[in-house]
Design a protein around this motif. Structure first.
Motif, PDB file in Angstrom:
ATOM      1  N   GLU A 186       6.447  56.380  63.711  1.00 20.34           N
ATOM      2  CA  GLU A 186       6.618  55.571  64.919  1.00 20.34           C
ATOM      3  C   GLU A 186       5.726  54.350  64.743  1.00 20.34           C
ATOM      4  O   GLU A 186       4.503  54.436  64.849  1.00 20.34           O
ATOM      5  CB  GLU A 186       6.199  56.341  66.166  1.00 20.34           C
ATOM      6  N   GLY A 187       6.343  53.200  64.447  1.00 19.85           N
ATOM      7  CA  GLY A 187       5.552  52.004  64.184  1.00 19.85           C
ATOM      8  C   GLY A 187       4.634  52.242  63.003  1.00 19.85           C
ATOM      9  O   GLY A 187       5.062  52.645  61.925  1.00 19.85           O
ATOM     10  N   ALA A 188       3.329  52.023  63.207  1.00 19.45           N
ATOM     11  CA  ALA A 188       2.352  52.183  62.126  1.00 19.45           C
ATOM     12  C   ALA A 188       1.857  53.617  61.977  1.00 19.45           C
ATOM     13  O   ALA A 188       1.109  53.914  61.054  1.00 19.45           O
ATOM     14  CB  ALA A 188       1.155  51.255  62.376  1.00 19.45           C
ATOM     15  N   GLN A 189       2.272  54.514  62.862  1.00 19.92           N
ATOM     16  CA  GLN A 189       1.781  55.894  62.838  1.00 19.92           C
ATOM     17  C   GLN A 189       2.755  56.817  62.114  1.00 19.92           C
ATOM     18  O   GLN A 189       3.885  57.019  62.566  1.00 19.92           O
ATOM     19  CB  GLN A 189       1.575  56.404  64.266  1.00 19.92           C
ATOM     20  N   LEU A 200       6.981  57.347  51.135  1.00 17.77           N
ATOM     21  CA  LEU A 200       5.804  56.603  51.578  1.00 17.77           C
ATOM     22  C   LEU A 200       5.912  55.134  51.223  1.00 17.77           C
ATOM     23  O   LEU A 200       5.602  54.262  52.044  1.00 17.77           O
ATOM     24  CB  LEU A 200       4.539  57.219  50.977  1.00 17.77           C
ATOM     25  N   ARG A 201       6.369  54.825  50.015  1.00 11.14           N
ATOM     26  CA  ARG A 201       6.520  53.408  49.625  1.00 11.14           C
ATOM     27  C   ARG A 201       7.526  52.706  50.529  1.00 11.14           C
ATOM     28  O   ARG A 201       7.365  51.526  50.845  1.00 11.14           O
ATOM     29  CB  ARG A 201       6.936  53.302  48.158  1.00 11.14           C
ATOM     30  N   GLY A 202       8.549  53.424  50.961  1.00 14.27           N
ATOM     31  CA  GLY A 202       9.515  52.828  51.889  1.00 14.27           C
ATOM     32  C   GLY A 202       8.852  52.426  53.190  1.00 14.27           C
ATOM     33  O   GLY A 202       9.095  51.345  53.730  1.00 14.27           O
ATOM     34  N   ALA A 203       7.981  53.292  53.715  1.00  9.95           N
ATOM     35  CA  ALA A 203       7.253  52.975  54.953  1.00  9.95           C
ATOM     36  C   ALA A 203       6.289  51.819  54.720  1.00  9.95           C
ATOM     37  O   ALA A 203       6.151  50.930  55.570  1.00  9.95           O
ATOM     38  CB  ALA A 203       6.498  54.212  55.449  1.00  9.95           C
ATOM     39  N   MET A 204       5.626  51.800  53.562  1.00  8.22           N
ATOM     40  CA  MET A 204       4.675  50.734  53.257  1.00  8.22           C
ATOM     41  C   MET A 204       5.372  49.380  53.132  1.00  8.22           C
ATOM     42  O   MET A 204       4.807  48.342  53.469  1.00  8.22           O
ATOM     43  CB  MET A 204       3.916  51.070  51.965  1.00  8.22           C
ATOM     44  N   ALA A 205       6.617  49.402  52.676  1.00  8.40           N
ATOM     45  CA  ALA A 205       7.374  48.152  52.544  1.00  8.40           C
ATOM     46  C   ALA A 205       7.764  47.579  53.905  1.00  8.40           C
ATOM     47  O   ALA A 205       7.996  46.378  54.038  1.00  8.40           O
ATOM     48  CB  ALA A 205       8.624  48.389  51.695  1.00  8.40           C
ATOM     49  N   GLU A 206       7.813  48.432  54.921  1.00  4.03           N
ATOM     50  CA  GLU A 206       8.243  48.000  56.252  1.00  4.03           C
ATOM     51  C   GLU A 206       7.093  47.683  57.195  1.00  4.03           C
ATOM     52  O   GLU A 206       7.309  47.161  58.282  1.00  4.03           O
ATOM     53  CB  GLU A 206       9.112  49.093  56.885  1.00  4.03           C
ATOM     54  N   CYS A 207       5.863  48.029  56.806  1.00  5.21           N
ATOM     55  CA  CYS A 207       4.719  47.898  57.712  1.00  5.21           C
ATOM     56  C   CYS A 207       3.558  47.183  57.030  1.00  5.21           C
ATOM     57  O   CYS A 207       3.364  47.306  55.826  1.00  5.21           O
ATOM     58  CB  CYS A 207       4.234  49.275  58.155  1.00  5.21           C
ATOM     59  N   ALA A 208       2.761  46.497  57.824  1.00  4.39           N
ATOM     60  CA  ALA A 208       1.554  45.848  57.305  1.00  4.39           C
ATOM     61  C   ALA A 208       0.378  46.823  57.306  1.00  4.39           C
ATOM     62  O   ALA A 208      -0.610  46.604  56.612  1.00  4.39           O
ATOM     63  CB  ALA A 208       1.219  44.622  58.141  1.00  4.39           C
ATOM     64  N   PHE A 259      -6.442  58.872  57.901  1.00 11.45           N
ATOM     65  CA  PHE A 259      -6.325  57.950  56.777  1.00 11.45           C
ATOM     66  C   PHE A 259      -5.610  56.693  57.238  1.00 11.45           C
ATOM     67  O   PHE A 259      -4.669  56.761  58.032  1.00 11.45           O
ATOM     68  CB  PHE A 259      -5.530  58.577  55.629  1.00 11.45           C
ATOM     69  N   SER A 260      -6.059  55.547  56.720  1.00 10.36           N
ATOM     70  CA  SER A 260      -5.443  54.264  57.065  1.00 10.36           C
ATOM     71  C   SER A 260      -5.135  53.473  55.800  1.00 10.36           C
ATOM     72  O   SER A 260      -5.852  53.583  54.804  1.00 10.36           O
ATOM     73  CB  SER A 260      -6.382  53.438  57.949  1.00 10.36           C
ATOM     74  N   TRP A 261      -4.092  52.699  55.870  1.00 10.07           N
ATOM     75  CA  TRP A 261      -3.692  51.801  54.785  1.00 10.07           C
ATOM     76  C   TRP A 261      -3.392  50.431  55.384  1.00 10.07           C
ATOM     77  O   TRP A 261      -2.807  50.342  56.461  1.00 10.07           O
ATOM     78  CB  TRP A 261      -2.450  52.337  54.079  1.00 10.07           C
ATOM     79  N   ARG A 262      -3.817  49.396  54.693  1.00  4.52           N
ATOM     80  CA  ARG A 262      -3.511  48.021  55.093  1.00  4.52           C
ATOM     81  C   ARG A 262      -2.909  47.311  53.899  1.00  4.52           C
ATOM     82  O   ARG A 262      -3.413  47.436  52.776  1.00  4.52           O
ATOM     83  CB  ARG A 262      -4.773  47.272  55.537  1.00  4.52           C
ATOM     84  N   SER A 263      -1.867  46.525  54.136  1.00  2.00           N
ATOM     85  CA  SER A 263      -1.270  45.746  53.042  1.00  2.00           C
ATOM     86  C   SER A 263      -2.280  44.685  52.610  1.00  2.00           C
ATOM     87  O   SER A 263      -3.191  44.331  53.357  1.00  2.00           O
ATOM     88  CB  SER A 263       0.025  45.074  53.492  1.00  2.00           C
TER      89      SER A 263
END
Length: 199
Positions: free
Chosen positions: A116-119, A139-147, A188-192
């Motif tokens: 849901e969004g960034a979560q 996971l890479r698919g989600a990372m491609a869609e979110c900052a 855990f957090s990830w930022r582009s």
């Protein structure tokens, strides 16, 4: 793969196991590289040539719920709080909200990610298919869609922690067990790179 759970008050599945009174923020443990269950025969890499991703449909709830239930059944440290029927109902809720993306190999569901969004609420890969790259593709698919992305995993889930760290996630905080299972967990957090550069 990992147990991304959204059962925190400040979260929206992660995929917490469903219950008759499941809050929208609950999520169950999950994951591609996360299960301590006995290793199954390795999946040959060519199997991923036939990997496709697609949004989940209502009729997929049974297969998604079965992956949730199987993970709980084969994870000794994880208590079963919900019935298999509740797992299917919870999967249906994640799907109905439009949060769930499936990974299929030869048209058979082998994993899913609910976001849901960034979560990230849940990231699970079927037993026997972990370590084949399915969780990484989701996971890479989600990372491609979110900052940015955030998720919870249990402290006991070492494999999930390694998986997320390999993908650039960093530990943001820990709790002593502020979740339905009462188990210590980690945010855990990830930022582009672009998000990190802009502050």
């Amino acid at each position: 793969m990992t147990d991304a759970r959204a059962d925190k008050p400040d979260h929206p599945e992660g995929a917490a196991p469903p219950s008759s009174a499941l809050s929208p923020n609950q999520v169950a443990p999950s994951g591609p590289a996360a299960s301590p269950s006995p290793p199954a025969a390795p999946v040959p890499s060519p199997a991923l040539d036939n990997l496709t991703l697609r949004p989940a449909r209502t009729t997929d709830a049974g297969a998604v719920g079965a992956i949730l239930s199987d993970y709980t059944d084969h994870t000794p440290w994880l208590p079963r709080l919900h019935s298999r029927a509740e797992d299917i109902a919870h999967a249906g809720l994640l799907i109905d909200r439009g949060w769930t993306r499936l990974a299929l190999v030869d048209d058979v569901i082998r994993g899913f990610l609910a976001r849901e969004g960034a979560q990230i609420h849940a990231l699970y890969v079927a037993r026997g298919w972990r370590g084949a790259g399915i969780g990484a593709r989701l996971l890479r698919g989600a990372m491609a869609e979110c900052a940015r992305l955030d998720l919870w995993t249990f402290v006991a889930n070492d494999a999930a922690q390694r998986f997320y760290r390999r993908h650039g996630f960093a530990e943001a905080r820990r709790t002593a067990g502020e979740n339905d299972e009462g188990l210590p967990d980690i945010l855990f957090s990830w930022r582009s790179a672009r998000e990190t550069a802009h502050g």
